[in-house]
Motif scaffolding. Structure first.
Motif, PDB file in Angstrom:
ATOM      1  N   GLN A 191       0.830  -1.200   0.000  1.00 30.17           N
ATOM      2  CA  GLN A 191       0.000   0.000   0.000  1.00 30.17           C
ATOM      3  C   GLN A 191       0.867   1.254   0.000  1.00 30.17           C
ATOM      4  N   THR A 192       1.967   1.198   0.745  1.00 30.68           N
ATOM      5  CA  THR A 192       2.872   2.351   0.830  1.00 30.68           C
ATOM      6  C   THR A 192       3.521   2.657  -0.516  1.00 30.68           C
ATOM      7  N   LEU A 193       3.964   1.588  -1.213  1.00 33.89           N
ATOM      8  CA  LEU A 193       4.586   1.795  -2.517  1.00 33.89           C
ATOM      9  C   LEU A 193       3.590   2.405  -3.503  1.00 33.89           C
ATOM     10  N   GLY A 194       2.352   1.913  -3.445  1.00 29.46           N
ATOM     11  CA  GLY A 194       1.321   2.477  -4.303  1.00 29.46           C
ATOM     12  C   GLY A 194       1.040   3.919  -3.948  1.00 29.46           C
ATOM     13  N   PHE A 195       1.040   4.219  -2.662  1.00 31.08           N
ATOM     14  CA  PHE A 195       0.801   5.577  -2.182  1.00 31.08           C
ATOM     15  C   PHE A 195       1.895   6.517  -2.684  1.00 31.08           C
ATOM     16  N   ILE A 196       3.135   6.052  -2.568  1.00 30.33           N
ATOM     17  CA  ILE A 196       4.269   6.879  -2.985  1.00 30.33           C
ATOM     18  C   ILE A 196       4.207   7.173  -4.480  1.00 30.33           C
ATOM     19  N   GLN A 197       3.884   6.134  -5.263  1.00 25.39           N
ATOM     20  CA  GLN A 197       3.866   6.301  -6.712  1.00 25.39           C
ATOM     21  C   GLN A 197       2.763   7.239  -7.177  1.00 25.39           C
ATOM     22  N   ASN A 198       1.670   7.302  -6.412  1.00 25.41           N
ATOM     23  CA  ASN A 198       0.504   8.081  -6.832  1.00 25.41           C
ATOM     24  C   ASN A 198       0.384   9.447  -6.158  1.00 25.41           C
ATOM     25  N   GLN A 199       1.371   9.812  -5.367  1.00 26.22           N
ATOM     26  CA  GLN A 199       1.278  11.082  -4.661  1.00 26.22           C
ATOM     27  C   GLN A 199       1.554  12.271  -5.575  1.00 26.22           C
ATOM     28  N   PRO A 200       0.791  13.342  -5.428  1.00 26.78           N
ATOM     29  CA  PRO A 200       1.090  14.560  -6.197  1.00 26.78           C
ATOM     30  C   PRO A 200       2.392  15.178  -5.702  1.00 26.78           C
ATOM     31  N   SER A 201       3.047  15.908  -6.576  1.00 27.85           N
ATOM     32  CA  SER A 201       4.363  16.454  -6.240  1.00 27.85           C
ATOM     33  C   SER A 201       4.308  17.508  -5.140  1.00 27.85           C
ATOM     34  N   LYS A 202       3.124  18.062  -4.852  1.00 24.23           N
ATOM     35  CA  LYS A 202       3.052  19.109  -3.836  1.00 24.23           C
ATOM     36  C   LYS A 202       3.107  18.555  -2.413  1.00 24.23           C
ATOM     37  N   GLY A 203       3.046  17.230  -2.234  1.00 28.45           N
ATOM     38  CA  GLY A 203       3.103  16.650  -0.897  1.00 28.45           C
ATOM     39  C   GLY A 203       4.482  16.816  -0.285  1.00 28.45           C
ATOM     40  N   LEU A 204       4.579  16.565   1.020  1.00 32.45           N
ATOM     41  CA  LEU A 204       5.878  16.641   1.691  1.00 32.45           C
ATOM     42  C   LEU A 204       6.797  15.543   1.164  1.00 32.45           C
ATOM     43  N   ARG A 205       8.023  15.926   0.842  1.00 35.94           N
ATOM     44  CA  ARG A 205       9.007  14.958   0.367  1.00 35.94           C
ATOM     45  C   ARG A 205      10.278  15.098   1.188  1.00 35.94           C
ATOM     46  N   TRP A 206      10.894  13.976   1.489  1.00 34.91           N
ATOM     47  CA  TRP A 206      12.188  14.007   2.154  1.00 34.91           C
ATOM     48  C   TRP A 206      13.243  14.306   1.102  1.00 34.91           C
ATOM     49  N   THR A 207      13.950  15.409   1.287  1.00 35.67           N
ATOM     50  CA  THR A 207      14.957  15.808   0.304  1.00 35.67           C
ATOM     51  C   THR A 207      16.384  15.674   0.846  1.00 35.67           C
ATOM     52  N   GLY A 208      16.484  15.179   2.077  1.00 39.79           N
ATOM     53  CA  GLY A 208      17.805  14.862   2.608  1.00 39.79           C
ATOM     54  C   GLY A 208      18.209  13.471   2.138  1.00 39.79           C
ATOM     55  N   SER A 209      19.302  12.975   2.658  1.00 40.44           N
ATOM     56  CA  SER A 209      19.776  11.653   2.242  1.00 40.44           C
ATOM     57  C   SER A 209      18.995  10.549   2.956  1.00 40.44           C
ATOM     58  N   LYS A 210      18.960   9.367   2.333  1.00 39.14           N
ATOM     59  CA  LYS A 210      18.304   8.216   2.958  1.00 39.14           C
ATOM     60  C   LYS A 210      19.037   7.813   4.238  1.00 39.14           C
ATOM     61  N   THR A 211      20.329   7.990   4.231  1.00 44.08           N
ATOM     62  CA  THR A 211      21.119   7.656   5.415  1.00 44.08           C
ATOM     63  C   THR A 211      20.731   8.552   6.594  1.00 44.08           C
ATOM     64  N   ALA A 212      20.527   9.822   6.325  1.00 40.02           N
ATOM     65  CA  ALA A 212      20.136  10.757   7.383  1.00 40.02           C
ATOM     66  C   ALA A 212      18.777  10.379   7.965  1.00 40.02           C
ATOM     67  N   LEU A 213      17.841  10.033   7.096  1.00 41.44           N
ATOM     68  CA  LEU A 213      16.511   9.665   7.579  1.00 41.44           C
ATOM     69  C   LEU A 213      16.562   8.357   8.361  1.00 41.44           C
ATOM     70  N   THR A 214      17.368   7.434   7.909  1.00 43.88           N
ATOM     71  CA  THR A 214      17.527   6.168   8.635  1.00 43.88           C
ATOM     72  C   THR A 214      18.087   6.422  10.028  1.00 43.88           C
ATOM     73  N   GLU A 215      19.048   7.318  10.122  1.00 46.44           N
ATOM     74  CA  GLU A 215      19.628   7.692  11.415  1.00 46.44           C
ATOM     75  C   GLU A 215      18.563   8.275  12.337  1.00 46.44           C
ATOM     76  N   LEU A 216      17.713   9.119  11.784  1.00 50.67           N
ATOM     77  CA  LEU A 216      16.634   9.731  12.561  1.00 50.67           C
ATOM     78  C   LEU A 216      15.622   8.676  13.024  1.00 50.67           C
ATOM     79  N   ILE A 217      15.277   7.755  12.136  1.00 56.14           N
ATOM     80  CA  ILE A 217      14.318   6.698  12.476  1.00 56.14           C
ATOM     81  C   ILE A 217      14.838   5.832  13.617  1.00 56.14           C
ATOM     82  N   TYR A 218      16.088   5.451  13.539  1.00 59.15           N
ATOM     83  CA  TYR A 218      16.653   4.600  14.595  1.00 59.15           C
ATOM     84  C   TYR A 218      16.785   5.363  15.914  1.00 59.15           C
TER      85      TYR A 218
END
Length: 289
Positions: A191-218
């Motif tokens: 469901q998440t992958l489908g959500f991501i693919q269908n989201q309009p560009s005006k939604g919030l997007r993470w523009t930092g690195s994936k590594t940074a977000l992973t660090e924040l999540i952990y």
């Protein structure tokens, strides 16, 4: 003497559980987590075996109690992690929804088959019956029946007819919980992958690195600030990926790379602290802005 012996069992079990909890908090991949769990359970079980061989039992009642109640608390952990390791090594990708779903449902059917095959013993165990205890939980070498699908470790000095089966009952309770969570995750990821693919560009997007977000999540996971500390790291990844329209890929591997940093292992978190302090200092100096 008997109280001292049970005190030793309790102490050994507590050490094993504490170590398993510590390992779980390391944020390892499921395969590495299972491997470490196997090592920890084997270590505790071997100490338990040595204690039995060296000290024996005062009477049959004590021996029955040990193999019916004490040993399964240790053996069940080993069986659970062995099953978890086998499951994760062979599992399909979550994005392959159909095959992943079939895979987990197939494992659940195997567990149900085992319960059905041993229905009488399971009923005996769960209802607290004792009539057959001397047959089931006293060591008699001629009674051991090993099969290819059994998790029995054949050792006549540390084995009874059914202590391994009882251990597997206990292990399967945790194993089924894991399987059902994985089934739910397969659906959520799809469901998440489908959500991501269908989201309009005006939604919030993470523009930092994936590594940074992973660090924040952990960091959020380690702080235990979500669902009273009961949120699994996978669930957090799914929710944040959906919120910020990003696919973090193999976040376990990313976290392992973070852990291997020689300097400043939490560089993004430190950057957040610096930026927030700079912002607060600026507002302190410019209160009208």
């Amino acid at each position: 003497m008997q109280k001292q012996r049970y005190s030793n069992y309790v102490s050994l079990h507590s050490e094993m559980v504490n170590e398993l909890e510590r390992i779980e908090k390391e944020g390892l991949s499921p395969i590495e987590y299972a491997r470490r769990g196997i090592e920890t359970a084997k270590f505790a079980l071997e100490h338990l075996r040595q204690h039995v061989i060296e000290h024996g039992f005062a009477d049959e009642e004590t021996e029955i109690s040990f193999f019916k109640e004490v040993k399964p608390q240790f053996m069940s952990k080993l069986i659970f992690f062995q099953k978890l390791y086998d499951l994760e090594v062979k599992r399909p990708l979550n994005v392959d929804k159909i095959n992943a779903s079939k895979y987990f449902r197939g494992e659940i059917r195997k567990v149900k088959k085992h319960y059905k095959k041993n229905a009488a013993l399971y009923s005996y165990y769960k209802s607290g019956q004792t009539l057959m205890d001397k047959v089931y939980f006293l060591r008699r070498s001629g009674d051991l029946q090993y099969t290819e699908e059994s998790y029995m470790i054949v050792d006549t000095s540390f084995q009874t007819l059914h202590d391994s089966t009882i251990s597997e009952f206990v292990a399967d309770e945790a194993y089924c919980d894991y399987l059902y969570r994985q089934l739910a995750l397969v659906d959520t990821v799809q469901q998440t992958l489908g959500f991501i693919q269908n989201q309009p560009s005006k939604g919030l997007r993470w523009t930092g690195s994936k590594t940074a977000l992973t660090e924040l999540i952990y960091a959020l996971y380690s702080a235990g600030v979500l669902n009273d500390g009961n949120a699994d790291v996978k669930d957090i990844v799914v929710e944040i990926s959906q919120a910020f329209n990003i696919d973090l890929g193999n976040f376990y591997r990313t976290f392992q790379e973070i852990r291997l940093r020689k300097k400043d292992r939490v560089s993004f978190l430190n950057q957040l602290i610096d930026r927030l302090e700079d912002r607060m200092n600026y507002w302190d100096e410019n209160p009208k802005q």
